[in-house]
Design an enzyme around this catalytic site. Structure first.
Site, PDB file in Angstrom:
ATOM      1  N   MET A  77      25.110 -68.349 -75.882  1.00 41.44           N
ATOM      2  CA  MET A  77      23.881 -67.867 -75.221  1.00 41.44           C
ATOM      3  C   MET A  77      23.881 -66.363 -74.931  1.00 41.44           C
ATOM      4  SD  MET A  77      21.642 -70.282 -74.770  1.00 41.44           S
ATOM      5  CE  MET A  77      20.743 -70.376 -73.225  1.00 41.44           C
ATOM      6  N   ALA A 117      21.788 -63.303 -78.206  1.00 39.51           N
ATOM      7  CA  ALA A 117      20.731 -62.484 -77.583  1.00 39.51           C
ATOM      8  C   ALA A 117      19.851 -63.263 -76.614  1.00 39.51           C
ATOM      9  CB  ALA A 117      19.848 -61.776 -78.624  1.00 39.51           C
ATOM     10  N   HIS A 118      20.061 -64.561 -76.483  1.00 38.62           N
ATOM     11  CA  HIS A 118      19.178 -65.348 -75.610  1.00 38.62           C
ATOM     12  C   HIS A 118      19.200 -64.850 -74.174  1.00 38.62           C
ATOM     13  CE1 HIS A 118      17.750 -68.704 -73.157  1.00 38.62           C
ATOM     14  NE2 HIS A 118      17.077 -69.096 -74.213  1.00 38.62           N
ATOM     15  N   ASP A 119      20.389 -64.720 -73.630  1.00 39.51           N
ATOM     16  CA  ASP A 119      20.511 -64.287 -72.235  1.00 39.51           C
ATOM     17  C   ASP A 119      20.814 -62.795 -72.136  1.00 39.51           C
ATOM     18  OD1 ASP A 119      20.098 -66.905 -71.610  1.00 39.51           O
ATOM     19  OD2 ASP A 119      22.160 -67.331 -70.984  1.00 39.51           O
ATOM     20  N   THR A 120      20.796 -62.122 -73.271  1.00 43.88           N
ATOM     21  CA  THR A 120      21.135 -60.692 -73.313  1.00 43.88           C
ATOM     22  C   THR A 120      20.042 -59.958 -74.083  1.00 43.88           C
ATOM     23  OG1 THR A 120      22.494 -61.095 -75.279  1.00 43.88           O
ATOM     24  CG2 THR A 120      23.620 -61.134 -73.142  1.00 43.88           C
TER      25      THR A 120
END
Ligand SMILES: *[C@@H]1O[C@H](CO)[C@@H](O)[C@H](O)[C@H]1NC(C)=O
Ligand SMILES: *[C@@H]1O[C@H](CO)[C@@H](O)[C@H](O)[C@H]1NC(C)=O
Ligand SMILES: *[C@@H]1O[C@H](CO)[C@@H](O)[C@H](O)[C@H]1NC(C)=O
Ligand SMILES: *[C@@H]1O[C@H](CO)[C@@H](O)[C@H](O)[C@H]1NC(C)=O
Ligand SMILES: *[C@@H]1O[C@H](CO)[C@@H](O)[C@H](O)[C@H]1NC(C)=O
Ligand SMILES: *[C@@H]1O[C@H](CO)[C@@H](O)[C@H](O)[C@H]1NC(C)=O
Length: 286
Positions: free
Chosen positions: A180, A184-187
């Site tokens: 995650m 790049a989902h949480d970043t």
């Protein structure tokens, strides 16, 4: 010895020597890596992604569209040829023929490399760390994979890829999902590419990774602010010389299925894969 007997023995020897790799029309191996919710416009501004599409052995798939929102239906689409009616990121188990069935029918090896996957056919929504999530793992969502121990064992922690490479055992179809943060989902793409660029560049030096391998670097969906236009780049020795190439054809996630079906003469799923366009325009073919 009669010629026909000789031919039979000869063919038997051939079939043994190729038992581990079914030759494809355009490539012998396909490796896809999927990053998260980023628009084409944002992705192309990332210096590393921009650099990938300047390489001679690259194809920018300039008009590649995800098929839905949020994440889960897009991942399901890549294996199942439809979103299976999924409209959210909840717990689903999808029944029916999927890409794994098509590949195994032809003896083509496959593995799903999932970062932070706990292993042992883990079916929960998320790992304790929260870094692995089921919604990004379409393999575990396919009921004929999750309920079959031999198939389920081919969903592995992504770190296993280095053992597989050392043993010259990279499967013919590899599906790599970063965690995650790294996806790049949480970043963001800067963070994701700071993980991916050294990881990928090091392995691109290894012929056990690159020989006959077509790489697809793409995203699951855009940032939900646009028309779901996403970045997608092909890379590798199967690409025609004279690049870098730009392919203006419209593609979707269903094009992955169509490309694999055409490459290995697979059956089809009778869903959106049948009308999808294969991204073979700039592949040289054997
Ligand atoms: C890429 O192709 C160009 C033109 O065909 C050639 O001059 C150049 O050396 C190639 N670069 C690499 C890294 O192969
Ligand atoms: C899966 O989730 C259930 C319910 O939340 C929990 O009891 C169980 O310990 C989890 N399993 C693993 C292997 O983490
Ligand atoms: C991706 O989507 C999640 C959930 O909707 C959101 O928290 C995250 O900020 C998004 N990431 C990017 C890079 O847009
Ligand atoms: C990306 O995230 C990092 C923190 O991980 C932050 O320092 C950087 O400013 C962000 N970049 C962009 C373009 O948002
Ligand atoms: C390509 O896709 C876009 C966006 O979905 C659409 O507007 C356009 O008509 C398509 N072009 C062709 C040639 O199908
Ligand atoms: C996929 O197929 C279903 C019917 O099987 C159809 O409703 C849907 O519009 C198709 N989606 C795409 C993106 O082609």
């Amino acid at each position: 010895m009669k010629l026909s007997t000789f031919a039979t023995i000869f063919l038997a020897v051939i079939s043994i020597s190729t038992a581990t790799a079914i030759p494809g029309k355009f490539f012998d191996r396909f490796f896809v890596i999927i990053f998260e919710n980023t628009s084409f416009q944002t992705a192309i501004q990332n210096p590393y992604l921009a650099s990938l599409i300047t390489r001679n052995n690259s194809v920018l798939l300039n008009n590649y569209f995800a098929v839905s929102h949020p994440s889960e239906p897009n991942y399901v689409a890549t294996l199942f040829g439809s979103t299976a009616g999924i409209l959210d990121d909840n717990f689903y188990s999808v029944d029916g023929t999927n890409l794994v069935d098509l590949l195994e029918a032809k003896g083509i090896s496959w593995k799903a490399y999932m970062q932070d996957y706990p292993g042992a056919c883990f079916t929960n929504m998320t790992s304790t760390s929260g870094l692995y999530v089921r919604k990004h793992n379409p393999f575990i969502i396919m009921s004929d994979v999750s309920t079959d121990p031999a198939r389920c064992a081919k969903i592995v922690n992504a770190d296993d890829i280095d053992n597989d490479l050392a043993a010259d055992g990279l499967p013919q179809f590899s599906y790599y999902v970063p965690n995650m943060n790294n996806d790049a989902h949480d970043t963001n793409t800067t963070f994701a590419m700071s993980w991916f660029s050294p990881w990928f560049e090091e392995r691109l030096q290894n012929s056990k990774f690159t020989d006959g391998t077509l790489f697809l670097i793409t995203f699951d969906e855009d940032d939900t602010k646009g028309d779901n236009h996403i970045f997608a780049s092909l890379l590798g020795s199967p690409v025609k010389p004279g690049g870098p190439h730009t392919d203006m054809t419209n593609y979707t996630h269903y094009s992955i299925l169509k490309t694999l079906e055409d490459n290995w003469g697979l059956d089809n799923l009778g869903r959106n894969d049948t009308t999808a366009t294969a991204f073979t325009n700039f592949l040289q073919g054997f």
